[in-house]
Design a protein around this motif. Structure first.
Motif, PDB file in Angstrom:
ATOM      1  N   ALA A   1     -43.616 -36.380 -86.377  1.00  0.00           N
ATOM      2  CA  ALA A   1     -43.172 -35.970 -87.716  1.00  0.00           C
ATOM      3  C   ALA A   1     -43.321 -34.477 -87.972  1.00  0.00           C
ATOM      4  CB  ALA A   1     -43.948 -36.757 -88.768  1.00  0.00           C
ATOM      5  N   SER A   2     -44.068 -33.778 -87.121  1.00  0.00           N
ATOM      6  CA  SER A   2     -44.275 -32.347 -87.353  1.00  0.00           C
ATOM      7  C   SER A   2     -43.008 -31.548 -87.072  1.00  0.00           C
ATOM      8  CB  SER A   2     -45.439 -31.837 -86.494  1.00  0.00           C
ATOM      9  OG  SER A   2     -45.181 -32.073 -85.139  1.00  0.00           O
ATOM     10  N   GLU A   3     -42.887 -30.437 -87.777  1.00  0.00           N
ATOM     11  CA  GLU A   3     -41.709 -29.571 -87.649  1.00  0.00           C
ATOM     12  C   GLU A   3     -41.908 -28.563 -86.519  1.00  0.00           C
ATOM     13  OE1 GLU A   3     -39.435 -26.075 -90.214  1.00  0.00           O
ATOM     14  OE2 GLU A   3     -41.067 -27.197 -91.133  1.00  0.00           O
ATOM     15  N   VAL A   4     -40.887 -28.379 -85.688  1.00  0.00           N
ATOM     16  CA  VAL A   4     -40.935 -27.378 -84.621  1.00  0.00           C
ATOM     17  C   VAL A   4     -40.685 -26.013 -85.249  1.00  0.00           C
ATOM     18  CG1 VAL A   4     -39.931 -26.581 -82.449  1.00  0.00           C
ATOM     19  CG2 VAL A   4     -40.096 -29.029 -82.910  1.00  0.00           C
ATOM     20  N   VAL A   5     -41.653 -25.080 -85.046  1.00  0.00           N
ATOM     21  CA  VAL A   5     -41.537 -23.766 -85.681  1.00  0.00           C
ATOM     22  C   VAL A   5     -41.392 -22.633 -84.674  1.00  0.00           C
ATOM     23  CG1 VAL A   5     -42.725 -24.436 -87.804  1.00  0.00           C
ATOM     24  CG2 VAL A   5     -44.051 -23.545 -85.867  1.00  0.00           C
TER      25      VAL A   5
ATOM     26  N   GLY B   1     -48.212 -26.434 -95.833  1.00  0.00           N
ATOM     27  CA  GLY B   1     -48.674 -27.343 -96.887  1.00  0.00           C
ATOM     28  C   GLY B   1     -49.226 -28.612 -96.240  1.00  0.00           C
ATOM     29  N   GLU B   2     -48.717 -29.741 -96.642  1.00  0.00           N
ATOM     30  CA  GLU B   2     -49.124 -31.033 -96.063  1.00  0.00           C
ATOM     31  C   GLU B   2     -48.420 -31.285 -94.736  1.00  0.00           C
ATOM     32  OE1 GLU B   2     -51.316 -33.496 -97.337  1.00  0.00           O
ATOM     33  OE2 GLU B   2     -51.936 -31.794 -98.572  1.00  0.00           O
TER      34      GLU B   2
ATOM     35  N   PHE C   1     -45.682 -29.970 -76.394  1.00  0.00           N
ATOM     36  CA  PHE C   1     -45.878 -29.341 -77.704  1.00  0.00           C
ATOM     37  C   PHE C   1     -47.364 -29.196 -78.022  1.00  0.00           C
ATOM     38  CE2 PHE C   1     -41.836 -31.677 -78.178  1.00  0.00           C
ATOM     39  CZ  PHE C   1     -41.011 -30.716 -78.752  1.00  0.00           C
ATOM     40  N   ARG C   2     -47.685 -28.201 -78.885  1.00  0.00           N
ATOM     41  CA  ARG C   2     -49.010 -28.096 -79.500  1.00  0.00           C
ATOM     42  C   ARG C   2     -48.784 -28.196 -81.008  1.00  0.00           C
ATOM     43  NH1 ARG C   2     -53.801 -26.312 -77.990  1.00  0.00           N
ATOM     44  NH2 ARG C   2     -53.038 -25.126 -76.228  1.00  0.00           N
ATOM     45  N   ARG C   3     -49.529 -29.111 -81.641  1.00  0.00           N
ATOM     46  CA  ARG C   3     -49.437 -29.313 -83.088  1.00  0.00           C
ATOM     47  C   ARG C   3     -50.371 -28.357 -83.838  1.00  0.00           C
ATOM     48  NH1 ARG C   3     -50.393 -34.768 -81.323  1.00  0.00           N
ATOM     49  NH2 ARG C   3     -48.499 -36.022 -81.357  1.00  0.00           N
ATOM     50  N   SER C   4     -50.153 -28.252 -85.138  1.00  0.00           N
ATOM     51  CA  SER C   4     -50.985 -27.379 -85.970  1.00  0.00           C
ATOM     52  C   SER C   4     -52.437 -27.846 -86.023  1.00  0.00           C
ATOM     53  CB  SER C   4     -50.403 -27.257 -87.387  1.00  0.00           C
ATOM     54  OG  SER C   4     -50.201 -28.535 -87.953  1.00  0.00           O
ATOM     55  N   ASP C   5     -52.728 -29.075 -85.654  1.00  0.00           N
ATOM     56  CA  ASP C   5     -54.128 -29.531 -85.600  1.00  0.00           C
ATOM     57  C   ASP C   5     -54.755 -29.261 -84.226  1.00  0.00           C
ATOM     58  OD1 ASP C   5     -53.032 -31.470 -83.934  1.00  0.00           O
ATOM     59  OD2 ASP C   5     -53.523 -33.156 -85.254  1.00  0.00           O
TER      60      ASP C   5
END
Length: 187
Positions: free
Chosen positions: A43-47, A64-65, A91-95
Motif C-alpha cells: 500500500a505504500s507509495e513509491v517516491v 502523514g499516515e 524496495f525499502r519502506r519508510s519504516d
C-alpha cells in the motif's frame, strides 16, 4: 515356461517401483499445472529510486499516515534451466523494512521452488556451460521463502538482519535439483 513368467513378473515389478519412485521425485505433472497467484502490491507509495542501490540505508519519509517506499534495485528475469520472465524489484519502506516484489512472473512450475537473493551474478557461470545454473547455492544467499506461484504477482519480506551488500541476483531456485529456473540482475 514358469521361469520366464517369473522373470517377466520380477522385471515388471522392478519397473513399476522405478516408475513410482521417479514420479515421486520428479513430479512431472507440475510441468502441466500452473500455480497462479495475484497478491496485491504494498500500500505504500513509491517516491523514488535510492541512489546507493541495495546498500542505501536512506529511509523515505512517510507522508502523514501514508507509508512511502523507494526502489533499491529492479531487473527483468532471464531464463536459466527453464524459461522465466517478469520483474524483480527490491524496495525499502519508510519504516525501514525491505521487501521483494515479483511482478508478472512466468516460469515453469516445479518441485521445491524457492526465492533467493544471492551473491552470484545473473546468467549463470561460464556463459551457459554445463552446470552453470547450479552455482547459486555455492556462495552467500538470503532465503525469502517458498515460491508462492509460478505465475503472477507476489511479494516477499526481506529479513531485518539480512545484509544485501554484495548481492547480485534474485533467483527462482529449485532445492530438489539444485538448479536455478530463472535469475534477475539486481546490481
Amino acid at each position: 515356461m514358469r521361469r520366464k513368467r517369473g522373470i517377466w513378473l520380477a522385471v515388471g515389478g522392478v519397473l513399476l517401483v522405478v516408475a513410482v519412485v521417479g514420479a515421486f521425485v520428479f513430479q512431472p505433472w507440475l510441468l502441466f499445472i500452473d500455480d497462479k497467484v495475484d497478491e496485491g502490491d504494498d500500500a505504500s507509495e513509491v517516491v523514488g529510486t535510492a541512489q546507493g542501490g541495495l546498500t542505501d540505508t536512506t529511509v523515505p519519509e512517510a507522508s502523514g499516515e501514508q507509508k512511502t517506499r523507494v526502489v533499491l534495485a529492479s531487473a527483468e528475469f532471464i531464463d536459466a534451466e527453464h524459461g522465466t520472465s517478469g520483474t524483480a524489484t527490491i524496495f525499502r519502506r519508510s519504516d525501514g523494512s525491505r521487501f521483494l516484489r515479483l511482478q508478472d512472473l512466468d516460469t515453469s512450475n516445479g518441485p521445491d521452488l524457492h526465492v533467493w537473493i544471492t551473491d552470484r551474478r545473473s546468467g549463470g557461470d561460464c556463459e551457459g556451460c554445463f552446470g552453470s545454473w547450479g552455482i547459486y547455492d555455492d556462495g552467500d544467499y538470503v532465503k525469502l521463502g517458498a515460491l508462492k506461484g509460478n505465475q503472477g504477482n507476489q511479494s516477499y519480506e526481506i529479513p531485518d538482519g539480512a545484509d544485501l551488500a554484495g548481492m547480485k541476483s534474485v533467483v527462482i531456485w529449485c532445492d530438489k535439483f539444485n538448479v536455478a529456473f530463472g535469475t534477475a540482475d539486481i546490481t
